[in-house]
Write an enzyme that holds these catalytic residues in place. Structure first.
Site: not given
Ligand code: HEM
Ligand SMILES: *[C@@H]1O[C@H](CO)[C@@H](O)[C@H](O)[C@H]1NC(C)=O
Ligand SMILES: *[C@@H]1O[C@H](CO)[C@@H](O)[C@H](O)[C@H]1NC(C)=O
Ligand SMILES: *[C@@H]1O[C@H](CO)[C@@H](O)[C@H](O)[C@H]1NC(C)=O
Ligand SMILES: *[C@@H]1O[C@H](CO)[C@@H](O)[C@H](O)[C@H]1NC(C)=O
Length: 328
Positions: A64, A68, A96, A195
């Site tokens: 992530r 970002h 973040n 995800h």
């Molecule tokens: C397409 C649009 C995307 C949206 C709207 C989005 C949104 C989010 C949100 C809201 C979270 C949760 C944050 C939290 O509340 O802790 C999250 C987690 C995460 N996102 Fe996305 N995301 C997107 C695309 C991506 C992309 C492109 C990647 C990486 C290539 C990614 C990787 C991750 C990962 C690995 C997590 C888990 C983080 C953790 O466990 O700490 N996301 N994302």
């Protein structure tokens, strides 16, 4: 010379010309530190592997973090810069902070690299390597990471909002957001597959569960039984940063296809995830990735490399930060 052979030679020359002009533009390359810091990628991998053994949630953070970083001012390590008395940095945007962790581990890798080869390896490249290692450590494919990024000197919390899509976005909004970074629908569907690991804070799904629209309390695109379970874990208006839910309950830490399988049964965690089913083109890609894990992992590795090229600083632009948390 036969015209067919002549044609083939012309074709080869054309391909070579296209190749040369493409490589002249994109100066990132695999093995960039081969001569200047031969063990750079190995050193990063060692630090990441050790940290992940202690905290199995970290791979999601690094993947992530790369996303970002790349979507705000390009992949320039701006996500790593600390806030100062007169600047709130990206790191401290509510997008973040507190959800994104692992900055201390990147700092640790940087400290080791500085000892071995001072002022050579950029912080932006460390993130890209760490993301790759994280994909591999979670069961995805290891892939080669072109490097040679340089570090930016600006990081502003305010810039995270327009550039990082919120989980409430629909497909047309996501498509537009990705297009603004030079990424297409295929990239959107593939990269969303990240995800398949990690967790979300309840705050990120509060409105989807409890206050979706004027006509529906809960997002109708979410499976009702799953919504009920989520509401138990995430009561309305909860702001407790300790409350989280897994992104992919069947296999929360495994880099597999199950993210796409969830979407097919309306169990995507975010509205943005579920929206991938809302056009036939993206729905087909979801089905392909759900059915073929190998294909998904291969596509993901390729899309990560593409994402890793967004607005990179190369040559004499930017700097090689000595400490990832502060500009030189
Ligand atoms: C397409 C649009 C995307 C949206 C709207 C989005 C949104 C989010 C949100 C809201 C979270 C949760 C944050 C939290 O509340 O802790 C999250 C987690 C995460 N996102 Fe996305 N995301 C997107 C695309 C991506 C992309 C492109 C990647 C990486 C290539 C990614 C990787 C991750 C990962 C690995 C997590 C888990 C983080 C953790 O466990 O700490 N996301 N994302
Ligand atoms: C997506 O959301 C935007 C902004 O709310 C809206 O204008 C648009 O009609 C929506 N698109 C679809 C396909 O629902
Ligand atoms: C629900 O959403 C509406 C529209 O976004 C907002 O005005 C309202 O304050 C929200 N209610 C609660 C209880 O959060
Ligand atoms: C969250 O967890 C930490 C450590 O377990 C604890 O100190 C803190 O009080 C908790 N916060 C809330 C709001 O419950
Ligand atoms: C940046 O901030 C973090 C946490 O607030 C701290 O641990 C780290 O030492 C800081 N880095 C620098 C270079 O000041």
């Amino acid at each position: 010379m036969g015209s067919r052979i002549r044609g083939e030679i012309m074709f080869l020359a054309l391909v070579l010309g296209m190749y040369l002009s493409a490589t002249a533009e994109a100066t990132l390359r695999v093995g960039y530190y081969e001569k200047t810091c031969p063990h750079a990628e190995f050193i990063v991998k060692k630090v990441i592997t050790k940290a992940v053994k202690k905290d199995s949630g970290l791979p999601a953070d690094f993947i992530r973090m790369h996303f970002h970083d790349c979507f705000v001012r390009g992949c320039d390590g701006s996500i790593l810069i600390n806030s100062t008395s007169n600047n709130v940095a990206e790191k401290d945007s509510p997008i973040n902070n507190p959800s994104l962790e692992g900055f201390d581990i990147i700092d640790e890798a940087k400290a080791k690299l500085e000892k071995k080869c001072k002022g050579v390896v950029s912080c932006a490249d460390i993130i890209a390597f760490a993301a790759r290692d994280s994909v591999e450590l979670s069961g995805g494919f290891a892939y080669e990471v072109p490097s040679g990024r340089r570090d930016g000197r600006i990081s502003r919390s305010s810039e995270t909002f327009g550039n990082l899509a919120p989980p409430t976005f629909n497909l047309s909004q996501l498509t537009q957001n990705f297009a603004s970074k030079g990424l297409n629908l295929d990239d959107l569907v593939t990269l969303s597959g990240a995800h398949t690991i990690g967790k979300s804070h309840c705050t990120s799904i509060d409105s989807r569960l409890h206050n979706f629209s004027s006509t529906a309390t809960t997002d109708p695109s979410l499976d009702p039984a799953y919504a009920k379970k989520l509401k138990k874990k995430c009561p309305k208006g909860s702001t407790d940063p300790n409350l989280t839910v897994p992104m992919d309950p069947p296999s929360p830490q495994v880099f597999d296809s199950s993210y796409y399988k969830n979407i097919l049964v309306h169990k995507g965690l975010f509205h943005s995830d579920q929206s991938l089913l809302s056009s036939s083109k993206t729905a087909n890609l979801v089905k392909q990735n759900a059915a073929n894990e190998y294909l998904f992992k291969k596509r993901f590795a390729e899309a990560m490399v593409k994402m890793g090229n967004i607005e990179v600083l190369t040559g004499k632009k930017g700097e090689i930060r000595l400490n990832c948390g502060v500009i030189n």
